[in-house]
Design a protein around this motif. Structure first.
Motif, PDB file in Angstrom:
ATOM      1  N   GLY A   1      27.115  37.046  14.016  1.00  0.00           N
ATOM      2  CA  GLY A   1      27.651  36.825  15.357  1.00  0.00           C
ATOM      3  C   GLY A   1      26.805  37.459  16.447  1.00  0.00           C
ATOM      4  N   ALA A   2      27.139  37.152  17.690  1.00  0.00           N
ATOM      5  CA  ALA A   2      26.411  37.726  18.825  1.00  0.00           C
ATOM      6  C   ALA A   2      26.875  39.140  19.127  1.00  0.00           C
ATOM      7  CB  ALA A   2      26.600  36.851  20.063  1.00  0.00           C
ATOM      8  N   ASP A   3      28.111  39.471  18.716  1.00  0.00           N
ATOM      9  CA  ASP A   3      28.673  40.806  18.960  1.00  0.00           C
ATOM     10  C   ASP A   3      28.470  41.215  20.418  1.00  0.00           C
ATOM     11  OD1 ASP A   3      30.036  43.092  18.316  1.00  0.00           O
ATOM     12  OD2 ASP A   3      28.333  44.108  17.381  1.00  0.00           O
ATOM     13  N   VAL A   4      28.925  40.339  21.329  1.00  0.00           N
ATOM     14  CA  VAL A   4      28.701  40.575  22.757  1.00  0.00           C
ATOM     15  C   VAL A   4      29.496  41.786  23.225  1.00  0.00           C
ATOM     16  CG1 VAL A   4      28.296  38.122  23.200  1.00  0.00           C
ATOM     17  CG2 VAL A   4      30.594  39.081  23.527  1.00  0.00           C
ATOM     18  N   LYS A   5      29.105  42.330  24.364  1.00  0.00           N
ATOM     19  CA  LYS A   5      29.870  43.403  24.970  1.00  0.00           C
ATOM     20  C   LYS A   5      31.243  42.863  25.363  1.00  0.00           C
ATOM     21  CE  LYS A   5      25.747  45.521  27.019  1.00  0.00           C
ATOM     22  NZ  LYS A   5      25.056  45.850  28.287  1.00  0.00           N
ATOM     23  N   TYR A   6      32.230  43.735  25.365  1.00  0.00           N
ATOM     24  CA  TYR A   6      33.562  43.271  25.712  1.00  0.00           C
ATOM     25  C   TYR A   6      33.681  42.900  27.189  1.00  0.00           C
ATOM     26  CZ  TYR A   6      36.089  42.998  21.424  1.00  0.00           C
ATOM     27  OH  TYR A   6      36.543  42.559  20.207  1.00  0.00           O
ATOM     28  N   ARG A   7      32.861  43.472  28.054  1.00  0.00           N
ATOM     29  CA  ARG A   7      32.889  43.004  29.445  1.00  0.00           C
ATOM     30  C   ARG A   7      32.354  41.571  29.524  1.00  0.00           C
ATOM     31  NH1 ARG A   7      29.627  45.703  33.935  1.00  0.00           N
ATOM     32  NH2 ARG A   7      30.642  47.635  33.306  1.00  0.00           N
ATOM     33  N   THR A   8      31.476  41.205  28.596  1.00  0.00           N
ATOM     34  CA  THR A   8      30.990  39.820  28.529  1.00  0.00           C
ATOM     35  C   THR A   8      32.097  38.891  28.051  1.00  0.00           C
ATOM     36  OG1 THR A   8      28.704  40.510  28.127  1.00  0.00           O
ATOM     37  CG2 THR A   8      29.303  38.270  27.461  1.00  0.00           C
ATOM     38  N   LEU A   9      32.823  39.312  27.016  1.00  0.00           N
ATOM     39  CA  LEU A   9      33.948  38.502  26.554  1.00  0.00           C
ATOM     40  C   LEU A   9      34.955  38.298  27.682  1.00  0.00           C
ATOM     41  CD1 LEU A   9      35.499  37.053  24.317  1.00  0.00           C
ATOM     42  CD2 LEU A   9      36.459  39.253  23.635  1.00  0.00           C
ATOM     43  N   ALA A  10      35.223  39.358  28.456  1.00  0.00           N
ATOM     44  CA  ALA A  10      36.149  39.229  29.588  1.00  0.00           C
ATOM     45  C   ALA A  10      35.621  38.245  30.616  1.00  0.00           C
ATOM     46  CB  ALA A  10      36.380  40.583  30.244  1.00  0.00           C
ATOM     47  N   GLU A  11      34.320  38.263  30.877  1.00  0.00           N
ATOM     48  CA  GLU A  11      33.747  37.341  31.845  1.00  0.00           C
ATOM     49  C   GLU A  11      33.889  35.899  31.376  1.00  0.00           C
ATOM     50  OE1 GLU A  11      32.056  36.065  35.372  1.00  0.00           O
ATOM     51  OE2 GLU A  11      32.879  38.019  34.805  1.00  0.00           O
ATOM     52  N   VAL A  12      33.685  35.653  30.095  1.00  0.00           N
ATOM     53  CA  VAL A  12      33.885  34.318  29.528  1.00  0.00           C
ATOM     54  C   VAL A  12      35.329  33.877  29.731  1.00  0.00           C
ATOM     55  CG1 VAL A  12      34.006  33.018  27.358  1.00  0.00           C
ATOM     56  CG2 VAL A  12      32.013  34.455  27.852  1.00  0.00           C
ATOM     57  N   VAL A  13      36.277  34.760  29.416  1.00  0.00           N
ATOM     58  CA  VAL A  13      37.697  34.438  29.572  1.00  0.00           C
ATOM     59  C   VAL A  13      38.023  34.155  31.036  1.00  0.00           C
ATOM     60  CG1 VAL A  13      40.052  35.305  29.309  1.00  0.00           C
ATOM     61  CG2 VAL A  13      38.347  35.782  27.550  1.00  0.00           C
ATOM     62  N   LYS A  14      37.483  34.944  31.952  1.00  0.00           N
ATOM     63  CA  LYS A  14      37.743  34.741  33.382  1.00  0.00           C
ATOM     64  C   LYS A  14      37.161  33.426  33.877  1.00  0.00           C
ATOM     65  CE  LYS A  14      36.094  38.844  34.417  1.00  0.00           C
ATOM     66  NZ  LYS A  14      35.577  39.964  35.226  1.00  0.00           N
ATOM     67  N   ILE A  15      35.968  33.105  33.438  1.00  0.00           N
ATOM     68  CA  ILE A  15      35.329  31.856  33.870  1.00  0.00           C
ATOM     69  C   ILE A  15      36.162  30.651  33.456  1.00  0.00           C
ATOM     70  CG2 ILE A  15      33.332  30.352  33.493  1.00  0.00           C
ATOM     71  CD1 ILE A  15      31.658  32.979  33.225  1.00  0.00           C
ATOM     72  N   ILE A  16      36.596  30.636  32.192  1.00  0.00           N
ATOM     73  CA  ILE A  16      37.401  29.518  31.693  1.00  0.00           C
ATOM     74  C   ILE A  16      38.786  29.524  32.345  1.00  0.00           C
ATOM     75  CG2 ILE A  16      38.438  28.463  29.659  1.00  0.00           C
ATOM     76  CD1 ILE A  16      35.385  28.237  29.751  1.00  0.00           C
ATOM     77  N   SER A  17      39.412  30.687  32.437  1.00  0.00           N
ATOM     78  CA  SER A  17      40.767  30.778  32.992  1.00  0.00           C
ATOM     79  C   SER A  17      40.815  30.448  34.473  1.00  0.00           C
ATOM     80  CB  SER A  17      41.335  32.188  32.766  1.00  0.00           C
ATOM     81  OG  SER A  17      41.454  32.471  31.389  1.00  0.00           O
ATOM     82  N   SER A  18      39.727  30.637  35.176  1.00  0.00           N
ATOM     83  CA  SER A  18      39.718  30.339  36.607  1.00  0.00           C
ATOM     84  C   SER A  18      39.888  28.854  36.886  1.00  0.00           C
ATOM     85  CB  SER A  18      38.414  30.841  37.247  1.00  0.00           C
ATOM     86  OG  SER A  18      37.304  30.084  36.815  1.00  0.00           O
ATOM     87  N   VAL A  19      39.546  28.008  35.905  1.00  0.00           N
ATOM     88  CA  VAL A  19      39.719  26.566  36.090  1.00  0.00           C
ATOM     89  C   VAL A  19      40.902  26.029  35.294  1.00  0.00           C
ATOM     90  CG1 VAL A  19      37.286  26.192  36.628  1.00  0.00           C
ATOM     91  CG2 VAL A  19      38.051  25.953  34.265  1.00  0.00           C
ATOM     92  N   ASP A  20      41.208  26.665  34.160  1.00  0.00           N
ATOM     93  CA  ASP A  20      42.358  26.248  33.343  1.00  0.00           C
ATOM     94  C   ASP A  20      42.791  27.444  32.496  1.00  0.00           C
ATOM     95  OD1 ASP A  20      44.212  25.201  31.580  1.00  0.00           O
ATOM     96  OD2 ASP A  20      43.131  23.322  31.276  1.00  0.00           O
ATOM     97  N   SER A  21      43.809  28.148  32.960  1.00  0.00           N
ATOM     98  CA  SER A  21      44.225  29.369  32.262  1.00  0.00           C
ATOM     99  C   SER A  21      44.900  29.087  30.931  1.00  0.00           C
ATOM    100  CB  SER A  21      45.136  30.208  33.156  1.00  0.00           C
ATOM    101  OG  SER A  21      46.248  29.464  33.601  1.00  0.00           O
TER     102      SER A  21
END
Length: 416
Positions: A83-103
């Motif tokens: 896996g990419a094992d991204v930083k959790y602030r990155t995971l949050a940014e992904v969630v925010k980007i998607i949720s901003s258009v369709d939560s």
């Protein structure tokens, strides 16, 4: 048999079985930057019919396929397992980007990511290898955890017991976000000693009945309804002792709450952007202002500034919480886990407040016409009001205050 009909909703068509067929492996994301870039690309596409999906309660079948095939559902898998094992602030940014258009889309994946952490924490090496490989290929995990009607959210009545062949599960779940659209479903049940286990079963396992009876006025397309479990068989090698994650210091609970907070921050981000666009294009200046444009109204300008400042503050604390989770994963001590849990609680308060404020201010600053049903702008408020009810923020305030005033550590469970 799994019930796949959207019972009681506008569309009565069944989910095509090909939706669950694994035809090709998902893309494998390699870096934080790539994850964020792919999230932005998907968000542009997901935004196109987000309002229509909400109005029609139409499940996002095509969108979910693209979402999981993009590789984003595997970004918190450890590097040692591919896996990419991204930083959790990155995971949050992904969630925010998607949720901003369709939560709803933002929420559907949250339990999947949270369970990846439970696999990392308490699965055997063989279990990790097996399930992480499946997830990297694009397999989606659902959720059969919470129940309704018990004394508290933690009082589970679904039972699991050992048999000669493996394990058997009986009970009923609700708030089962993602189960209807998943390939495998982690079912949380308690044994005779009250210890919780997660049995991961294929969605078409005999005795598993998934009912799309979620009638909430918000998060309409999450299919967060009922899962009935009648003599469900689970193989022993697919059962995870998730109770262990809360018997020792781990960031499991903080991660679950962290993703919840990111969804709310995304709702706020989308609502503020919607407000700005509406005021620019359609709002009229108030009669007493003497102004030519609504965008020149000093009170509107100040309110937009206030919203942006509050959003930045909430997201900043969310980033701090993500960094603390990373530290707690790398060096899992009582102190590091406590810090992560505390910061997540603080972020949860701020993201809840700004989500509710932003979705309310949308109408106040946009004007009466913004309430027209055909615009469906109320979906932002409905989604914020619904999703922020996952756990009471009034208790977050108490827990944080009790920590600073009396030195009492926050409790260790999935809602803290």
């Amino acid at each position: 048999m799994t019930t796949l009909n959207q019972t009681g909703f506008a569309s009565q068509t069944a989910i095509p079985l090909k939706f669950f067929e694994h035809q090709q492996d998902a893309h494998v994301i390699r870096s934080d930057a790539e994850a964020i870039a792919i999230a932005h690309e998907l968000a542009q596409e997901f935004a196109k019919e987000a309002s229509l999906r909400d109005q029609e309660r139409r499940l996002p079948l095509e969108e979910i396929q693209k979402y999981s095939q993009s590789g984003l559902w595997a970004i918190n898998i450890p590097k040692v397992f591919g896996g990419a094992d991204v930083k959790y602030r990155t995971l949050a940014e992904v969630v925010k980007i998607i949720s901003s258009v369709d939560s709803s889309l933002g929420q559907i994946a949250q339990n999947h990511w949270a369970f990846v952490e439970h696999l990392r924490l308490d699965a055997t090496p063989e279990q990790k290898k097996f399930f992480f490989e499946l997830i990297l290929k694009g397999i989606r995990l659902g959720n059969a955890f919470s129940e309704k009607g018990s004394k508290t959210v933690a009082d589970l009545t679904t039972k699991i017991h050992k048999t000669a062949q493996g394990y058997e599960i009986n009970g009923e779940k609700f708030f089962a976000t993602g189960a209807l659209l998943a390939h495998w479903i982690p079912i949380v049940a308690v044994d005779e000693q009250g210890r919780s286990y997660a049995a991961i079963v294929p969605r078409d396992t005999t005795g598993v009945e998934i009912i799309n009876d979620w009638s909430g006025f918000g998060q309409r397309t999450t299919a967060s309804g009922t899962v009935r479990l009648n003599h469900v068989f689970a193989r022993e090698e697919y059962v995870i002792p998730v109770h262990q994650a809360f018997e020792r210091p781990t960031p499991a609970g903080a991660i679950s709450q962290f993703i919840q907070a990111a969804v709310d921050a995304g709702i706020a981000r989308g609502a503020i952007e919607e407000t700005i666009q509406y005021v620019r294009q359609y709002s009229r200046p108030w009669i007493d202002s003497g102004l030519e444009k609504a965008t020149d109204d000093p009170y509107t300008i100040a309110n937009i500034g206030d919203l942006k400042i509050k959003l930045r503050a909430a997201e900043a604390v969310l980033d701090l919480a993500g960094d603390a989770i990373d530290v707690a994963i790398a060096d899992t001590t009582e102190a590091h886990v406590a810090e992560a849990t505390l910061l997540v609680a603080e972020a949860k308060v701020l993201t809840t407040e700004v989500a509710l404020l932003a979705t309310n201010k949308l109408f106040e600053l946009s004007g009466t016409r913004s309430t027209l049903s055909e615009l469906n702008l109320d979906r932002h408020w409905r989604n914020a009001r619904t999703h922020t009810l996952h756990d009471p923020v009034r208790w977050k305030l108490h827990l944080v205050g009790n920590y600073y005033l009396n030195g009492v550590e926050l409790p260790r469970h999935p809602w803290s």
